[in-house]
Design a protein around this motif. Structure first.
Motif, short mmCIF file in Angstrom:
data_model
loop_
_atom_site.label_atom_id
_atom_site.label_comp_id
_atom_site.label_asym_id
_atom_site.label_seq_id
_atom_site.Cartn_x
_atom_site.Cartn_y
_atom_site.Cartn_z
N THR A 87 0.83 -1.21 0.00
CA THR A 87 0.00 0.00 0.00
C THR A 87 0.86 1.26 0.00
N THR A 88 2.16 1.09 -0.02
CA THR A 88 3.01 2.28 0.08
C THR A 88 3.45 2.78 -1.29
N ILE A 89 4.56 2.25 -1.82
CA ILE A 89 5.06 2.84 -3.06
C ILE A 89 4.55 2.15 -4.32
N PRO A 91 1.52 1.24 -5.56
CA PRO A 91 0.45 1.85 -6.37
C PRO A 91 0.96 3.02 -7.21
N LYS A 170 5.20 -1.75 7.25
CA LYS A 170 3.73 -1.74 7.31
C LYS A 170 3.12 -2.97 6.64
N ASN B 46 -0.99 7.87 -3.03
CA ASN B 46 -0.38 6.77 -3.78
C ASN B 46 -1.43 5.83 -4.35
N CYS B 47 -2.52 5.63 -3.63
CA CYS B 47 -3.58 4.77 -4.19
C CYS B 47 -4.66 5.59 -4.88
N LEU B 55 -7.19 4.08 -8.74
CA LEU B 55 -6.23 3.33 -9.53
C LEU B 55 -6.90 2.07 -10.04
#
Lengths: 216, 140
Positions: A87-89, A91, A170, B46-47, B55
């Motif tokens: 869920t961090t970088i 996406p 995370k 980011n999402c 996304l």
């Protein structure tokens, strides 16, 4: 009069320099290199620089089909390391890579390869779902699953991307968000931070430059 | 003359107090919006994307103002605790899990919520953090 002549000379000179720069533009080579004595076609020996290359590999893709490095033969490709529950970088990385994918969708010489580093959960079915939801359909963008050892070694030794398990992170894994550009001879020609838009723009510009090297 | 000046100043200050009172909510809103934007960039973008576009089918867009309005009272809980249910947004189904953000304080949740509900085509107006705090007390 003298002034005008020197001005014109200056202009011509700078134009010449600029245009020669453009002609000479070539992407750098990454990784280890060594000199090797090789024989020409006509038998004369000479010393050549040998660059680091991506070794042979074999993984399962999103369709559970055994996929090897043969799929990249005759193509340049962009490789990255990610995992579907990240869920961090990731996406951001794949959002940005998606714009490049769309740009080169119809170019048969360009491919995309994403390796998952989550060997526990990201089985081919999970990768398939992810690819579909991201909006990728078809073999141009391969999502590959492999054992921890094979993928992690490939990442760190060959693609020069740091990956790892980390229970304090995370989502359980840590990794760098590089998009690695590989040429038709399996040499690394660029690494771009997939989370930064300007670097992704650079990758978009560098792909045609690399393709042009093979058009001679 | 002196009396006149004093009463003038008094009147002026009363007016300015009233005006600034009326504007306190606007000031708060601006405050929340600018802090909320920073939190959005760090935690959500980011999402959900720079323009709330989402996304693919991995992360829903934040542009469905009908969804955001009907779920107004749940938004704070979703932001803080994530979501693990199928959501229908713009008529499309989204099944992916949204992660929790336990590190966000009540005020952070309020600010980012106000930012989202007043950006990307939404216009829900201001919500004070005390209200958000009480919503967060009653999350299911």
């Amino acid at each position: 009069m003298n002034k005008i002549i020197s001005l014109v000379a200056c202009c011509v000179l700078s134009a010449a320099i600029l245009s020669s720069c453009q002609q000479d533009k070539k992407l750098p080579f990454y990784g280890e290199r060594h000199a090797e004595t090789v024989k020409d076609a006509d038998g004369t020996e000479k010393v050549d620089t040998v660059y680091q290359t991506i070794p042979n590999w074999s993984f399962l893709n999103q369709d559970s089909v055994v996929t090897t490095n043969k799929i990249t033969d005759g193509k340049i490709y962009v490789a990255d390391f990610f995992f579907t529950s990240c869920t961090t970088i990731c996406p951001t990385m794949h959002r940005n890579l998606m714009t490049i994918y769309k740009e080169f969708k119809n170019n048969p010489d360009v491919m995309f390869i994403s390796h998952t580093i989550d060997f526990k959960y990201d089985k081919p079915s999970a990768l398939k779902k992810y690819a579909q939801k991201l909006g990728v359909d078809g073999p141009k963008w391969q999502f590959l699953y492999g054992s921890k050892d094979s993928v992690y070694t490939l990442a760190e030794k060959s693609y020069l991307v740091a990956v790892g398990e980390d229970s304090t992170a995370k989502d359980g894994y840590i990794h760098q968000g590089y998009l690695v550009l590989v040429d038709k001879d399996r040499r690394i020609r660029g690494a771009y931070d997939g989370t930064k838009e300007d670097q992704v723009e650079q990758l978009k510009k560098d792909i045609p430059v690399l393709l042009a090297e093979y058009k001679k | 003359m002196r009396k006149y000046i004093i009463s003038c100043v008094f009147l002026l200050s009363v007016i300015s107090i009233i005006v600034s009172c009326q504007n306190q909510e606007t000031i708060d809103l601006q405050n929340y919006m600018s802090n909320g934007k920073d939190i959005y960039k760090a935690k959500c973008q980011n999402c959900h994307g720079q323009n709330g576009e989402g996304l693919g089918q991995l992360a829903p867009p934040l542009t469905d103002s009908v969804f955001l309005k009907t779920n107004k009272n749940r938004l704070a809980c979703i932001i803080k605790n994530g979501a693990n249910e199928t959501l229908v947004i713009h008529g499309k189904t989204y099944k992916e899990k949204m992660p929790a953000f336990p590190e966000l304080a009540d005020i952070d949740v309020a600010q980012v919520m106000v930012f989202i509900t007043n950006s990307f085509g939404n216009k829900q107006g201001f919500v004070l953090y005390t209200k958000v705090a009480s919503q967060l007390q009653n999350c299911k």
